[in-house]
Design an enzyme around this catalytic site. Structure first.
Site, PDB file in Angstrom:
ATOM      1  N   HIS A 122       0.837  -1.198   0.000  1.00  0.00           N
ATOM      2  CA  HIS A 122       0.000   0.000   0.000  1.00  0.00           C
ATOM      3  C   HIS A 122       0.866   1.240   0.000  1.00  0.00           C
ATOM      4  CE1 HIS A 122       0.550   1.035   4.338  1.00  0.00           C
ATOM      5  NE2 HIS A 122       0.732  -0.266   4.449  1.00  0.00           N
ATOM      6  N   ARG A 124       2.763  14.392   4.350  1.00  0.00           N
ATOM      7  CA  ARG A 124       3.798  13.372   4.456  1.00  0.00           C
ATOM      8  C   ARG A 124       3.748  12.598   3.150  1.00  0.00           C
ATOM      9  NH1 ARG A 124       2.692   8.886   9.144  1.00  0.00           N
ATOM     10  NH2 ARG A 124       4.680   7.837   9.210  1.00  0.00           N
TER      11      ARG A 124
END
Ligand code: ADP
Length: 545
Positions: free
Chosen positions: A407, A489
């Site tokens: 992922h 992020r």
């Protein structure tokens, strides 16, 4: 290649001969012990989360051989960290510090520059140096995980008195997660905001303590984060300006009771109105924790079954299909699920829960699911544990959605508003449809902003799928920036692109970062390229992706 290569030899960092590199490694071995320096000569192997590799990303987005280390070193003390840093300066070898290396979805343990020497701080520097039961603070080394800190509170009989705050997966490092500005789900969920004091080895080897820790014999290091003078801590988060060897963290007093709640919403179009209801409740702390508004499909995927159990067609799973399957689960058929927690003794909770209930019910079709009806293995209970300070691993289950499941996250921040949620959702949906991925968004609502976390789940051994995932992410980053949204992020492979979206005044922020980088790390040895910051030796020479 799409399959992992077996015989590639040692990935020597650029700019040094194999002979010189191996002789530098011998020198390091004699300084800190043979057993604390390992060459990465074997094939790239993937473990699972708790036995993750520290030489590369176990969930590669690019070629599996792209972001790999030449060697891993295990310092056992601050003095050894300093020694290794000086060694790297002497030989101009790039060093990449990690605490645990379970930063999955953002690059795992991988270095940005191929052939870097990874400094695995967590293996030997893993002590809880202090837990202060009067002040509710602790001081930890890089290898302290959320599990370890929680277990220590239990061991000392302090778990009824104070809680930790953990992210979705508890196997990460308290320091590593805070430095990457990760979040958790109690009222102490802003990990970076909740730390107090750092000890840092600078890229030239000097040792610094920030905040009150700069005062020799300080007694307030974990109680007052600022100290005197400029507040430097910020430059050590999401950067490559230093190696953090200690960090202070605040702990949350047990609030005297807690209660998880879950609501479901029937229509995709409920998202906007729900966000507008959440905003004032969250800002005024009626909704007390970083709440999650999750898409129904994600609720299905976290059951841990492969996607093919439900559907094997090409392209995103149709809404009618996943909603049919949701009917058999505790949430029932729904478009969105809200997971939250109320804190305090029963009478305090009752007041807040009543306000939340009447506000949420302004949306037609809203349902509160009674926890008593939920089986013990329902995902709801994982959220319940996490939001009350107990680390968990359930969240990993949705990786099973794909074979060789990996992922990667697209994580923009926005104000908490219906308009923003809808704009991001619509954009993400369009890009996912173009590339044939299931869209599984979760909105994590902070105090005045929300992080949208969209995890693309892909087959790491399928080159075409990896390329589509990358395309999808890059398009979403550009689309989001055009609409005024930036990521909080990002994955190693996307750092240059994301950094470039923070472009006010001709990239003035990156110019400042570069100035700091060159001053602090004149030889450019520390984590070159991390967060888009390249040392002079690398800058503008084709390293950017
Ligand atoms: P996790 O806690 O999720 O296992 P990591 O240890 O992988 O996280 O840390 C995440 C990132 O933060 C790393 O890739 C590294 O760039 C940075 N980092 C982690 N620990 C340190 C440290 N002690 N000093 C400097 N940077 C660090």
């Amino acid at each position: 290649p799409d399959t992992y290569s077996l015989e590639r030899g040692l990935p020597i960092p650029q700019g040094i001969s194999k002979k010189a590199f191996l002789s530098a490694i011998e020198e390091l071995k004699s300084a800190i012990g043979n057993e604390n320096v390992q060459l990465n000569e074997k094939e790239v192997k993937n473990g699972w989360y708790m036995e993750h590799p520290n030489t590369h990303d176990m969930m590669p987005l690019l070629d599996a051989e792209e972001f790999i280390a030449s060697a891993v070193v295990y310092p056992g003390s601050v003095a050894e960290v300093q020694l290794i840093v000086r060694w790297a300066n002497q030989h101009l070898i790039p060093l990449f510090p990690i605490s645990i290396g379970r930063n999955l979805g953002y690059g795992g343990a991988a270095p940005r520059v191929r052939g870097s020497v990874t400094m695995d701080l967590g293996r030997r520097m893993n002590k809880i140096l202090d837990i202060n039961a009067e002040n509710y603070t602790c001081l930890v080394e890089p290898g302290v995980t959320y599990y370890a800190l929680h277990e220590e509170l239990v061991r000392r009989g302090l778990q009824d008195k104070m809680w930790i705050d953990c992210p979705d997966l508890g196997g990460g490092s308290v320091i590593g997660n805070a430095l990457d500005r990760g979040v958790g789900y109690t009222p102490y969920g802003d990990h970076w905001g909740m730390h107090s004091g750092l000890e840092v080895v600078l890229p030239t080897g000097e040792l610094v303590r920030t905040g009150m820790g700069a005062l020799e014999g300080a007694n307030t290091w974990q109680c007052f984060p600022y100290g005197f003078g400029p507040y430097n801590d910020g430059i050590f988060s999401q950067s490559n300006f230093g190696i953090v060897t200690k960090m202070g963290m605040t702990l949350m007093p047990n609030p005297g009771g807690y209660e998880s709640f879950m609501y479901t919403f029937q229509h995709d179009s409920d998202l906007g109105p729900l966000m507008d209801i959440i905003r004032p409740l969250r800002i005024s702390n009626i909704l007390e924790n970083v709440a999650q508004v999750r898409h129904g499909l994600q609720t299905l995927s976290v059951k841990g079954h492969p996607r093919t159990k439900y559907w094997s067609g090409k392209g995103p799973m149709p809404e009618s299909v996943y909603r049919e399957h949701l009917k058999e689960t505790a949430t029932g058929d729904c478009a969105w699920v809200y997971y939250g927690m109320a804190y305090g003794p029963p009478h305090i909770r009752a007041h807040k829960l009543a306000i939340i209930d009447s506000e949420f019910h302004r949306i037609a079709g809203c349902k509160k699911i009674d926890p008593a009806t939920m089986p013990k293995d329902e995902y709801f209970w994982s959220r319940d544990r996490i939001a009350s300070g107990t680390p968990d691993l359930e969240e990993l289950k949705w990786v099973n959605w794909m074979p060789n499941g990996a992922h990667i996250a697209f994580s923009p921040v926005s104000p908490i508003s219906g308009k923003d949620a809808e704009a991001l959702y619509t954009m993400a949906k369009r890009r996912h449809t173009e590339q044939g991925f299931d869209l599984m968004p979760a909105f994590c609502v902070g105090l005045r902003e929300m992080h949208l976390i969209v995890e693309i789940v892909y087959d790491a051994q399928d080159g075409d799928m990896r390329r589509r995932a990358e395309r999808c992410l890059r398009d979403m980053i550009d689309d989001a920036a055009a609409l005024g949204y930036g990521e909080y992020r990002t994955h190693l492979a996307l750092m240059d692109q994301v950094a470039a979206t923070y472009n006010f005044n001709d990239g003035a922020l990156m110019k400042l970062n570069n100035t700091l980088k060159d001053a602090l790390d004149p030889n450019g040895i520390l984590a070159p390229g991390r967060c888009g910051i390249w040392p002079a030796r690398y800058r503008g020479r084709g390293w950017e992706l």
